[in-house]
Design a protein around this motif. Sequence first.
Motif, PDB file in Angstrom:
ATOM      1  N   ARG A 229       0.830  -1.214   0.000  1.00  0.00           N
ATOM      2  CA  ARG A 229       0.000   0.000   0.000  1.00  0.00           C
ATOM      3  C   ARG A 229       0.862   1.260   0.000  1.00  0.00           C
ATOM      4  NH1 ARG A 229      -4.853  -1.824   4.216  1.00  0.00           N
ATOM      5  NH2 ARG A 229      -5.973  -3.145   2.711  1.00  0.00           N
ATOM      6  N   ALA A 230       1.964   1.245   0.743  1.00  0.00           N
ATOM      7  CA  ALA A 230       2.882   2.384   0.720  1.00  0.00           C
ATOM      8  C   ALA A 230       3.500   2.555  -0.664  1.00  0.00           C
ATOM      9  CB  ALA A 230       3.974   2.187   1.773  1.00  0.00           C
ATOM     10  N   MET A 231       3.815   1.457  -1.318  1.00  0.00           N
ATOM     11  CA  MET A 231       4.360   1.512  -2.676  1.00  0.00           C
ATOM     12  C   MET A 231       3.365   2.156  -3.633  1.00  0.00           C
ATOM     13  SD  MET A 231       5.563  -1.656  -5.108  1.00  0.00           S
ATOM     14  CE  MET A 231       7.182  -1.836  -4.363  1.00  0.00           C
ATOM     15  N   ARG A 232       2.110   1.797  -3.504  1.00  0.00           N
ATOM     16  CA  ARG A 232       1.097   2.371  -4.379  1.00  0.00           C
ATOM     17  C   ARG A 232       0.979   3.879  -4.152  1.00  0.00           C
ATOM     18  NH1 ARG A 232      -1.621  -1.621  -7.010  1.00  0.00           N
ATOM     19  NH2 ARG A 232      -2.990  -0.034  -7.858  1.00  0.00           N
ATOM     20  N   ARG A 233       1.068   4.303  -2.912  1.00  0.00           N
ATOM     21  CA  ARG A 233       1.016   5.741  -2.619  1.00  0.00           C
ATOM     22  C   ARG A 233       2.193   6.466  -3.263  1.00  0.00           C
ATOM     23  NH1 ARG A 233       0.703   6.678   3.657  1.00  0.00           N
ATOM     24  NH2 ARG A 233       0.990   8.831   2.930  1.00  0.00           N
ATOM     25  N   LEU A 234       3.390   5.895  -3.122  1.00  0.00           N
ATOM     26  CA  LEU A 234       4.570   6.535  -3.698  1.00  0.00           C
ATOM     27  C   LEU A 234       4.508   6.560  -5.221  1.00  0.00           C
ATOM     28  CD1 LEU A 234       7.482   5.255  -1.446  1.00  0.00           C
ATOM     29  CD2 LEU A 234       6.704   7.601  -1.694  1.00  0.00           C
ATOM     30  N   GLU A 323       1.635   1.544  10.487  1.00  0.00           N
ATOM     31  CA  GLU A 323       2.677   0.745   9.852  1.00  0.00           C
ATOM     32  C   GLU A 323       2.847   1.141   8.387  1.00  0.00           C
ATOM     33  OE1 GLU A 323       4.452  -3.728   9.958  1.00  0.00           O
ATOM     34  OE2 GLU A 323       2.294  -3.511  10.334  1.00  0.00           O
ATOM     35  N   GLU A 324       1.744   1.368   7.703  1.00  0.00           N
ATOM     36  CA  GLU A 324       1.831   1.830   6.322  1.00  0.00           C
ATOM     37  C   GLU A 324       2.546   3.175   6.243  1.00  0.00           C
ATOM     38  OE1 GLU A 324      -1.118   3.475   2.811  1.00  0.00           O
ATOM     39  OE2 GLU A 324      -1.898   1.937   4.175  1.00  0.00           O
ATOM     40  N   ALA A 325       2.217   4.075   7.153  1.00  0.00           N
ATOM     41  CA  ALA A 325       2.854   5.400   7.149  1.00  0.00           C
ATOM     42  C   ALA A 325       4.349   5.291   7.417  1.00  0.00           C
ATOM     43  CB  ALA A 325       2.190   6.296   8.192  1.00  0.00           C
ATOM     44  N   ALA A 326       4.741   4.348   8.281  1.00  0.00           N
ATOM     45  CA  ALA A 326       6.160   4.188   8.597  1.00  0.00           C
ATOM     46  C   ALA A 326       6.945   3.680   7.394  1.00  0.00           C
ATOM     47  CB  ALA A 326       6.322   3.242   9.782  1.00  0.00           C
ATOM     48  N   HIS A 328       6.011   4.018   4.251  1.00  0.00           N
ATOM     49  CA  HIS A 328       5.962   5.101   3.270  1.00  0.00           C
ATOM     50  C   HIS A 328       7.027   6.154   3.570  1.00  0.00           C
ATOM     51  CE1 HIS A 328       4.405   9.008   1.751  1.00  0.00           C
ATOM     52  NE2 HIS A 328       4.054   8.289   0.693  1.00  0.00           N
ATOM     53  N   LEU A 329       7.160   6.545   4.844  1.00  0.00           N
ATOM     54  CA  LEU A 329       8.135   7.564   5.223  1.00  0.00           C
ATOM     55  C   LEU A 329       9.563   7.080   4.976  1.00  0.00           C
ATOM     56  CD1 LEU A 329       8.921  10.259   6.497  1.00  0.00           C
ATOM     57  CD2 LEU A 329       8.740   9.158   8.746  1.00  0.00           C
ATOM     58  N   GLU A 330       9.848   5.832   5.360  1.00  0.00           N
ATOM     59  CA  GLU A 330      11.198   5.308   5.166  1.00  0.00           C
ATOM     60  C   GLU A 330      11.543   5.238   3.688  1.00  0.00           C
ATOM     61  OE1 GLU A 330      13.139   1.007   5.929  1.00  0.00           O
ATOM     62  OE2 GLU A 330      12.589   2.112   7.760  1.00  0.00           O
ATOM     63  N   ALA A 331      10.617   4.712   2.884  1.00  0.00           N
ATOM     64  CA  ALA A 331      10.872   4.594   1.450  1.00  0.00           C
ATOM     65  C   ALA A 331      11.011   5.976   0.806  1.00  0.00           C
ATOM     66  CB  ALA A 331       9.754   3.800   0.781  1.00  0.00           C
ATOM     67  N   ARG A 332      10.132   6.881   1.174  1.00  0.00           N
ATOM     68  CA  ARG A 332      10.185   8.218   0.580  1.00  0.00           C
ATOM     69  C   ARG A 332      11.485   8.929   0.961  1.00  0.00           C
ATOM     70  NH1 ARG A 332       5.325  12.565  -0.056  1.00  0.00           N
ATOM     71  NH2 ARG A 332       6.501  14.053  -1.301  1.00  0.00           N
ATOM     72  N   THR A 333      11.948   8.746   2.181  1.00  0.00           N
ATOM     73  CA  THR A 333      13.215   9.352   2.609  1.00  0.00           C
ATOM     74  C   THR A 333      14.367   8.839   1.755  1.00  0.00           C
ATOM     75  OG1 THR A 333      12.406   9.595   4.881  1.00  0.00           O
ATOM     76  CG2 THR A 333      14.793   9.640   4.548  1.00  0.00           C
ATOM     77  N   LEU A 334      14.382   7.524   1.480  1.00  0.00           N
ATOM     78  CA  LEU A 334      15.431   6.944   0.642  1.00  0.00           C
ATOM     79  C   LEU A 334      15.334   7.447  -0.797  1.00  0.00           C
ATOM     80  CD1 LEU A 334      15.338   3.272   1.975  1.00  0.00           C
ATOM     81  CD2 LEU A 334      17.124   4.976   2.408  1.00  0.00           C
ATOM     82  N   VAL A 335      14.120   7.561  -1.322  1.00  0.00           N
ATOM     83  CA  VAL A 335      13.931   8.070  -2.683  1.00  0.00           C
ATOM     84  C   VAL A 335      14.421   9.512  -2.770  1.00  0.00           C
ATOM     85  CG1 VAL A 335      12.191   8.730  -4.401  1.00  0.00           C
ATOM     86  CG2 VAL A 335      12.048   6.499  -3.273  1.00  0.00           C
ATOM     87  N   GLU A 336      14.007  10.347  -1.839  1.00  0.00           N
ATOM     88  CA  GLU A 336      14.376  11.763  -1.898  1.00  0.00           C
ATOM     89  C   GLU A 336      15.875  11.958  -1.687  1.00  0.00           C
ATOM     90  OE1 GLU A 336      11.832  13.690   0.918  1.00  0.00           O
ATOM     91  OE2 GLU A 336      10.177  13.847  -0.514  1.00  0.00           O
ATOM     92  N   ALA A 337      16.480  11.172  -0.789  1.00  0.00           N
ATOM     93  CA  ALA A 337      17.924  11.290  -0.573  1.00  0.00           C
ATOM     94  C   ALA A 337      18.693  10.921  -1.832  1.00  0.00           C
ATOM     95  CB  ALA A 337      18.343  10.391   0.590  1.00  0.00           C
TER      96      ALA A 337
END
Length: 435
Positions: A229-234, A323-326, A328-337
């Motif tokens: 679900r986090a992947m779909r959001r990203l 858990e989904e938000a966590a 999502h945040l971790e993945a998005r942080t890695l993508v943005e970095a």
Amino acid sequence: MSGTLLRPGGNDFCDFVHERSRAGELVVQPRMGFSAPERMRAGLEAVRAARATTVGTITVDSYTRVGDHGSAREALRTGTPLNGYPLVEHGPEVNRRLLAGLAGPDFPVQLRHGSALPQRLFEAMLASGLTATEGGPVSYCLPYSRTPLAEATRAWADSCELLAHRAPAGRPVHLESFGGCMLGQLCPPGLLVALSVLECLFFVQHGIGSVSLSYAQQTNPTQDLAAVRAMRRLAAEYLGTVRWHVVLYTYMGVFPRTEAGALRLLADSVRLARASGAERLVTKTAAEAQRIPTVEENIEALELAGEVAGQPDSAGLAASAEEEAAVHLEARTLVEATLALHRDVGEALVRAVRQGLLDVPYCLHPDNANQARSLIDGTGRLRWQHTGRMPIAASSVRTATGSPAFELLNRLGYIERRYDGVLPGPTRHALNAAG
């Protein structure tokens, strides 16, 4: 169904998957490759005739994957069976006969390969009439080759542009990232989600307008549900108007040895796909722990998946918003970095891996920092034990006891033991036929 809308008159792999998903169906797909064209065609015909919503697969042999075309050619000359289909050496005429009257809008076929340097393979693919494939500059370099990541990234950039510019009129090429399957049973989900999103952004930057994001089933279904679900959001946030969908892989680590355990694991992957909104599932069979499966065993797995997909979900699988938000945040942080390192996504990926901002645990490729480590906690979730230089919050890190070697072996066999009944755990999702 989320994702982008179909374009009028579209005719590609992603269109097929979206259309079936809109009809409430899960598209299922085997891993399959045989060296003889007549056997490969028989396998594809069986997949097309299976009692499920299917797409076909042609998996190339290991010689072709690494560019050793001379050895593939010699095997064909001597009649030595290969572990896949040597697309390049068979040539376009043979390959077109293989697909004639079989592959088409109602039965797309995807080429699967594992190559860090795929240019020649993609040329052969287009000459054969195929327009769907998979891989990526990181996901088909770090785990499968010693090729320098910068070289693989340049090769993949050239290859994507080849696919974009030479695709047949009205049939855009579809490219699936393998990033969500990077040593999946050893990677906490934030890294897998980030790699899949980043590879799709790389594809788009080099002209590909139809992509899919992958995720491999791991060790805890609730965590996996949150991850997809986090992947779909990203994907919705980063991919804009690109056509995309999500493909889930039935567990890719050490498989259960019992038939009942293997079937339960497959059934649970189907339920995860349905609950998470994944539109496509790449299956495994009950024979995975023993040998390469036969066509018949692949068909049994596809039909089991189709049967489970058509059943109401009695498992009540759910993930918490936290858990989904966590994830999502971790993945998005890695993508943005990563994206902050360079405007060219390929160069950004190379720099991120070199600097350890993306670090695949236990991956021995020379360009990978290999400082990150993971563990399985008491709930069966994959967690970070060490994050190296990745920008991941300290609150995500857990501690483990015991020797590193024991912990690694314990992790690798976790699902096998759980689904074979050696460990207590969530194997209640069984079909009556699975025992």
